[in-house]
Design a protein around this motif. Sequence first.
Motif, short mmCIF file in Angstrom:
data_model
loop_
_atom_site.label_atom_id
_atom_site.label_comp_id
_atom_site.label_asym_id
_atom_site.label_seq_id
_atom_site.Cartn_x
_atom_site.Cartn_y
_atom_site.Cartn_z
N THR A 114 -64.16 14.01 4.56
CA THR A 114 -63.86 15.14 3.68
C THR A 114 -62.43 15.62 3.89
OG1 THR A 114 -66.16 15.88 3.53
CG2 THR A 114 -64.46 17.53 3.15
N ARG B 43 -59.40 15.46 1.28
CA ARG B 43 -58.71 16.70 0.92
C ARG B 43 -57.19 16.50 1.04
NH1 ARG B 43 -60.85 21.85 1.40
NH2 ARG B 43 -62.37 21.13 2.96
N LEU C 180 -60.65 15.68 -3.30
CA LEU C 180 -61.91 16.21 -2.79
C LEU C 180 -63.02 16.19 -3.84
CD1 LEU C 180 -63.14 17.43 -0.24
CD2 LEU C 180 -62.49 19.69 -1.07
#
Length: 904
Positions: free
Chosen positions: A320, A324, A329
């Motif tokens: 994640t 990002r 994301l």
Amino acid sequence: MSQSGSALDLDTIERAWSTLIDHSQIFNSVQDDVLDTVTEECRRQINAGNYDATASLSTVLEAYLDEYCQADSAFTTDVLHSDELVVDTLDHGETTLARAIFQRLIEHLVDDGQLLYVHNRQQVRSHVAEMTRYFALMRQRLTDDTDYQFTPNLVKMVKLASADRQQPIMGRDEEKASRFRKPIRKINERVRDEDTDPTWELDDAARREWRDLVTETMDTMSRFFDEGLPDEFDSLAAYQARAFRRLYLDAVTDQSETESQSHVVTASTGGGKTEAFLFPTLAYCLTAVKAGISGNKAVLTYPRRDLCDNQFQRAFDYITELNRIEGKLDASFEEAPLTLSLQHGSRNDVTLPCPHCEGTLEVPDGFSETHFQCDRHASHTIRYASVDRGAPADVIVTTQNSLHRRLMDRYGRSAFWNSSYPPKFLVLDEVHIYTDQAGMNVANVVRRFKRAMQEQAHQQSPMLVASSATINNAEEFTRRIFDTASATRINPREDEKDTLSREHFVFVKATDPRDVLIPLGDSVYRPREEWEDVSPTTATNLSCMIQVAFGFFHTMRKERAGDRDGLEVNKDRVLGFVDSIDSVSRLGGYVQEAEENGLFKYRFPDAILGERDNNPDCPRDLFRGATDDQYDETAVCESLPPNPNINPCPVYQDGECWWTMRDRELDLEEMTVAIHRSGNTKLAGSEQSADDDWDQLITTSALEVGFDHSSIIGTFQYRAPRNVPGFLQRKGRGGRDAEDEPITVVVLGSTPTDSYYFHHSNYLSNPRDEHLRIPLDEDNRFIRREHMTAAIIDYFNVSDTVDAERLFRGSNSPGPDIEYLSQSVATNRTDLQAWLSTTFTVDDAEVERVLSKFDEYMNALSEAVAPGLEESTYWEFFSEMLQRDDQEAFEYIDQLFKELEEKR
């Protein structure tokens, strides 16, 4: 050191004490050494049979002065001669000031519950020694109207041991740790070297641009280290830096001239092994994605579903953050920089933290949707993480059993083999678990997976990585389970580890099982032969474990968040291990029943607690009128533990008064017991889910690895462990923080194996290298033949010459197409022979034996299911039943069985 000095006033003592505390590193060292001195003296006496063990303060003081009051010690130079104390030291002398600090330290340790004053306050006992005393005198208590003097003793003897806890050195200010930039810089330097060539797949996909892609990846990883990790993760351990550099460079540079090799990462439990192999794995996946390489790139395998879920969640957190940083994301599965998939039977039950809010990501009901959706905001949908078994995610997290199935089924074909490039990384985490039959099976699954990788692209060099906290023959074992010519170990060196705290072990040897009669009523006053009113009971090994289980929780030292600097969670839970699913339920149910019946209350030190009136045997009349100098009230007995010389108490001497519960509300509360089995945590004796609402959790090996609950400070093992490495993993579940001092209790029964481990308890508390060797019979011919049979299906799954989908789904009816399978085996027999012989390195006779048995199996599938009653072949019958309603199919099959029985 100066010996002269005058008496100290309270202000000087307090100033000296505050100065020591301000020098936290010296304070921790002094405190730990004093505790170790006391515990070691108690250990020596307990193991010699004196369960009322104590340490003389004069002896402890002497050891303290010898260690710290030397001219060149940090205690002398940085504390006694510090700016705050130098005048006091000159006025009163070093020894006087050091003695005052020592006395203040003892008071602090007593107030903190780590030591107990005994006798005339010139003796102390460690908390763990006091608890060991209770265990040594443990009796089977059933009701409060039973005279404990007639209840059976459950413990034959006890032993106490302590050991240092070592962890890899980490921290931005630690010289032996590694800054994040260091391995990245070395990777970039190596890749910029003109003599360094790319690995086959990067050369094929990116050509000359591969160096730029590595540089881009390192830029992303640099931001990830700075922005994407928890604040406390401010450096790498030195071995993690070596692992990152070594594994990533081996993955992206040409290794074709190197003999086949594998890698093994080893470090203590909680020492960061996952990051050591996961960071370079994710970095390679990023580089491969940037090069345009599609499909799966890394397969992370785990021995347990619970561990699989835990590591999936950890990988999700890191992926994640990388997504990002890459600005993707919210990208789809196809467009996300990195994708992740979980593959095992109950994968739809896993949850993840939502990266957009405080909600929880869940898989929508059923398997119609395989992505994750937030339970608070439906718009928060994460598509780069999936539970689709056929998803060709960059990183697939699975169990070895599931990987075995994926090699043979259509989901595995879609996940692994539909790309032009095969997976690159195959990781076996917690490899020490693969002993006996499990190890044989995993070794053969690895060989099958490697053969499939080679079939898809023989030029590609696979990255084979194992990890374990408790294994000695690491290189040999890894080489054998991966079937490589060599293996390289990556682990912390001795000078890269630090002793953080101590851990304690209590070994309890239960008495032999026996039937016991307990007199009731007036019979307690009569000779045994005249007993009329009796209650029969049986003292078993399990009886001992039940009593110790609740005694452990109620008497161990607990801490609440805030009790010490940096403590943010409670340290008040126990995790117990039993090597039997049935015993988990029975033990959990019995302990919960004991709690509900209030058996622990029978050991309350009621006399010091006022009118609680729980302990039916408390001899209050013996002490009435005594003065308590700890509480502002008239007490029935003293504030020090009773002893035969000063304040004798027969109930305490018999082990039926657990003194440490006297003023701790945490110990006086009834605990909640839960059991964990088959992936579910339930309240003991109930089908109700426990979630995280438990004080003591009893489980099997399912939670042996990867269960990192920060509140667990105690663990127990019932009966002899199956092996030493497994036991070390279990006790490693407790005390995950650096300053914790976890306690492990081992209750051993009456079997020869239990007796052996009790008399050789050092194998568990301080194992030598030979105790950590993992046996492996990877060439066991019986297991190998099973996998050779499975490998026939592997071949069809990977090969382009066979319609594997037709094999799986059939043609005109549901179920595999057996006629097509038989035809395919005949057509591809020569290739199958080569496939099996190279996968398992066996001779032609072995291959032919397996193929002949497979032919017999296929012929059997073409015979009638029930001649004379049902002439359909097995697979025709199977397909027909699949097309019927379930109830109708089951009724028909039951009727068929009845007719077969009648015909017989």
